[in-house]
Design a protein around this motif. Structure first.
Motif, PDB file in Angstrom:
ATOM      1  N   ASP A   1       6.787 -18.685 -15.259  1.00 20.84           N
ATOM      2  CA  ASP A   1       6.913 -17.310 -14.760  1.00 20.84           C
ATOM      3  C   ASP A   1       7.557 -17.269 -13.388  1.00 20.84           C
ATOM      4  N   GLY A   2       8.453 -18.231 -13.108  1.00 19.00           N
ATOM      5  CA  GLY A   2       9.187 -18.207 -11.858  1.00 19.00           C
ATOM      6  C   GLY A   2       8.445 -18.790 -10.680  1.00 19.00           C
ATOM      7  N   LYS A   3       7.209 -19.260 -10.859  1.00 11.64           N
ATOM      8  CA  LYS A   3       6.446 -19.776  -9.727  1.00 11.64           C
ATOM      9  C   LYS A   3       6.942 -21.164  -9.332  1.00 11.64           C
ATOM     10  N   ARG A   4       6.874 -21.473  -8.073  1.00 10.23           N
ATOM     11  CA  ARG A   4       7.265 -22.775  -7.577  1.00 10.23           C
ATOM     12  C   ARG A   4       6.207 -23.809  -7.949  1.00 10.23           C
ATOM     13  N   ASP A   5       6.638 -25.077  -7.971  1.00 11.82           N
ATOM     14  CA  ASP A   5       5.705 -26.149  -8.298  1.00 11.82           C
ATOM     15  C   ASP A   5       4.565 -26.250  -7.292  1.00 11.82           C
ATOM     16  N   ASP A   6       4.811 -25.813  -6.040  1.00 18.62           N
ATOM     17  CA  ASP A   6       3.767 -25.931  -5.030  1.00 18.62           C
ATOM     18  C   ASP A   6       2.803 -24.750  -5.052  1.00 18.62           C
ATOM     19  N   GLY A   7       2.978 -23.851  -6.016  1.00 19.90           N
ATOM     20  CA  GLY A   7       2.053 -22.742  -6.174  1.00 19.90           C
ATOM     21  C   GLY A   7       2.385 -21.529  -5.330  1.00 19.90           C
ATOM     22  N   GLY A   8       3.400 -21.609  -4.475  1.00 15.51           N
ATOM     23  CA  GLY A   8       3.764 -20.477  -3.638  1.00 15.51           C
ATOM     24  C   GLY A   8       4.570 -19.450  -4.399  1.00 15.51           C
ATOM     25  N   ASP A   9       4.675 -18.253  -3.829  1.00 16.95           N
ATOM     26  CA  ASP A   9       5.465 -17.214  -4.472  1.00 16.95           C
ATOM     27  C   ASP A   9       6.954 -17.494  -4.268  1.00 16.95           C
ATOM     28  N   PRO A  10       7.764 -17.408  -5.313  1.00  6.16           N
ATOM     29  CA  PRO A  10       9.210 -17.556  -5.144  1.00  6.16           C
ATOM     30  C   PRO A  10       9.756 -16.359  -4.387  1.00  6.16           C
ATOM     31  N   ARG A  11      10.774 -16.594  -3.585  1.00  7.17           N
ATOM     32  CA  ARG A  11      11.348 -15.514  -2.790  1.00  7.17           C
ATOM     33  C   ARG A  11      12.857 -15.482  -2.986  1.00  7.17           C
ATOM     34  N   VAL A  12      13.352 -14.348  -3.383  1.00  9.61           N
ATOM     35  CA  VAL A  12      14.790 -14.130  -3.456  1.00  9.61           C
ATOM     36  C   VAL A  12      15.294 -13.845  -2.044  1.00  9.61           C
ATOM     37  N   THR A  13      16.415 -14.444  -1.677  1.00  6.82           N
ATOM     38  CA  THR A  13      16.961 -14.262  -0.339  1.00  6.82           C
ATOM     39  C   THR A  13      18.409 -13.803  -0.411  1.00  6.82           C
TER      40      THR A  13
ATOM     41  N   ASP B   1      11.593 -12.924 -17.056  1.00  6.85           N
ATOM     42  CA  ASP B   1      11.848 -13.720 -18.247  1.00  6.85           C
ATOM     43  C   ASP B   1      12.189 -15.141 -17.831  1.00  6.85           C
ATOM     44  N   ALA B   2      11.461 -15.650 -16.838  1.00  8.93           N
ATOM     45  CA  ALA B   2      11.839 -16.903 -16.204  1.00  8.93           C
ATOM     46  C   ALA B   2      11.330 -18.134 -16.923  1.00  8.93           C
TER      47      ALA B   2
ATOM     48  N   ALA C   1       7.024 -11.049  -5.202  1.00 11.53           N
ATOM     49  CA  ALA C   1       8.425 -11.393  -5.038  1.00 11.53           C
ATOM     50  C   ALA C   1       9.049 -11.954  -6.299  1.00 11.53           C
ATOM     51  N   GLU C   2       8.237 -12.285  -7.301  1.00 16.42           N
ATOM     52  CA  GLU C   2       8.801 -12.837  -8.522  1.00 16.42           C
ATOM     53  C   GLU C   2       9.115 -11.763  -9.552  1.00 16.42           C
ATOM     54  N   ASP C   3       8.788 -10.522  -9.272  1.00 20.06           N
ATOM     55  CA  ASP C   3       8.908  -9.460 -10.263  1.00 20.06           C
ATOM     56  C   ASP C   3      10.247  -8.748 -10.152  1.00 20.06           C
ATOM     57  N   TRP C   4      11.230  -9.339 -10.783  1.00 23.24           N
ATOM     58  CA  TRP C   4      12.564  -8.760 -10.872  1.00 23.24           C
ATOM     59  C   TRP C   4      12.889  -8.521 -12.341  1.00 23.24           C
ATOM     60  N   PRO C   5      13.720  -7.536 -12.649  1.00 23.21           N
ATOM     61  CA  PRO C   5      14.031  -7.240 -14.046  1.00 23.21           C
ATOM     62  C   PRO C   5      15.123  -8.132 -14.624  1.00 23.21           C
ATOM     63  N   VAL C   6      15.539  -9.165 -13.911  1.00 23.84           N
ATOM     64  CA  VAL C   6      16.610 -10.046 -14.365  1.00 23.84           C
ATOM     65  C   VAL C   6      16.246 -11.496 -14.071  1.00 23.84           C
ATOM     66  N   LYS C   7      16.955 -12.413 -14.723  1.00 24.89           N
ATOM     67  CA  LYS C   7      16.881 -13.820 -14.382  1.00 24.89           C
ATOM     68  C   LYS C   7      17.839 -14.099 -13.237  1.00 24.89           C
ATOM     69  N   PHE C   8      17.496 -15.078 -12.430  1.00 24.69           N
ATOM     70  CA  PHE C   8      18.401 -15.555 -11.395  1.00 24.69           C
ATOM     71  C   PHE C   8      18.716 -17.017 -11.674  1.00 24.69           C
ATOM     72  N   ARG C   9      19.986 -17.322 -11.770  1.00 28.34           N
ATOM     73  CA  ARG C   9      20.439 -18.700 -11.861  1.00 28.34           C
ATOM     74  C   ARG C   9      21.685 -18.806 -11.004  1.00 28.34           C
ATOM     75  N   GLY C  10      21.587 -19.576  -9.928  1.00 26.58           N
ATOM     76  CA  GLY C  10      22.690 -19.597  -8.979  1.00 26.58           C
ATOM     77  C   GLY C  10      22.733 -18.286  -8.214  1.00 26.58           C
TER      78      GLY C  10
ATOM     79  N   HIS D   1      20.199 -15.051  -3.701  1.00 29.79           N
ATOM     80  CA  HIS D   1      19.919 -16.472  -3.884  1.00 29.79           C
ATOM     81  C   HIS D   1      18.489 -16.652  -4.384  1.00 29.79           C
ATOM     82  N   PRO D   2      18.283 -17.364  -5.500  1.00 30.36           N
ATOM     83  CA  PRO D   2      16.919 -17.677  -5.917  1.00 30.36           C
ATOM     84  C   PRO D   2      16.350 -18.753  -5.014  1.00 30.36           C
TER      85      PRO D   2
END
Length: 226
Positions: A66-78, A61-62, A18-27, A50-51
């Motif tokens: 590498d876009g991972k959450r502090d708790d080690g889980g996979d980030p999910r775009v919603t 390019d996070a 879920a972290e493999d997107w070709p763009v950055k997300f901010r807001g 939504h990130p």
């Protein structure tokens, strides 16, 4: 599938995450999404991405984490669908679609304010696209409008065009105008205030934008029957 760009599993290994997107997300990132309808045409609609709240940035390019959450889980775009839209129904029917990063103002207007269908899933105007699996994780209502929240997991992606970013108020004005126009007639919003916003954004767009932006505002007025 588009002929241009590079495609393949989003992480290049055959196991997309879920972290493999070709763009950055901010807001909230505005995108267009195509979903396959029962008529075998791809419906085009606007979709705000939504990130995850736990991560400052998601994408290839996070930064160091590498876009991972502090708790080690996979980030999910919603994303949320509002009302009984074609996107919502097609997500339920097909389980996903193609998220696209587009800078064409006319496509934004048509996708937001009309039934916009195409024969191929990737738009000619897409700078990058991501095929996603959509999973509903929540639902609710705001006033009389029901919403559903979805996680979007990349399956495959491609970059069609790389460009030096420039700032143009015209394109931003088109996006803001489509948001205002889409809320006309909704009880939770004041139509007079929305029309004031439309007039303001149109003035900004026609003053700052190019011919394509002006065409987008002409199209917006046509869709509103004005």
């Amino acid at each position: 599938m588009s002929d241009g760009g590079e495609s393949g599993a989003a992480d290049g290994s055959g196991d997309a995450s879920a972290e493999d997107w070709p763009v950055k997300f901010r807001g909230i990132t505005e995108s267009l999404v195509t979903t396959l309808g029962p008529n075998d045409l791809w419906n085009v609609a606007a979709l705000g991405l939504h990130p995850p709240a736990e991560s400052e940035a998601v994408g290839n390019d996070a930064g160091e984490n590498d876009g991972k959450r502090d708790d080690g889980g996979d980030p999910r775009v919603t994303a949320r669908t509002w009302g009984n839209t074609r996107t919502r129904r097609n997500f339920h029917r097909q389980g996903g679609g193609y998220v696209q990063f587009v800078r064409d103002p006319v496509d934004f207007v048509d996708a937001t304010l009309s039934i916009f269908e195409v024969e191929e899933p990737v738009l000619d105007s897409a700078d990058a696209w991501v095929e996603v699996e959509a999973e509903r994780i929540d639902s609710g209502a705001e006033g009389d409008t029901e919403w559903e929240e979805w996680t979007l997991t990349p399956v495959e992606s491609g970059v069609e065009c790389e460009a030096v970013p420039t700032i143009n108020r015209g394109l931003g004005a088109v996006v803001e105008a489509t948001v205002a126009a889409s809320r006309l007639g909704v009880d939770a919003y004041d139509d007079a205030e929305l029309r004031e916003r439309l007039s303001y954004f149109e003035a900004v767009g026609r003053n700052c934008g190019d011919d394509r932006v002006c065409t987008a505002f002409d199209r917006l007025r046509d869709h509103l029957g004005e």
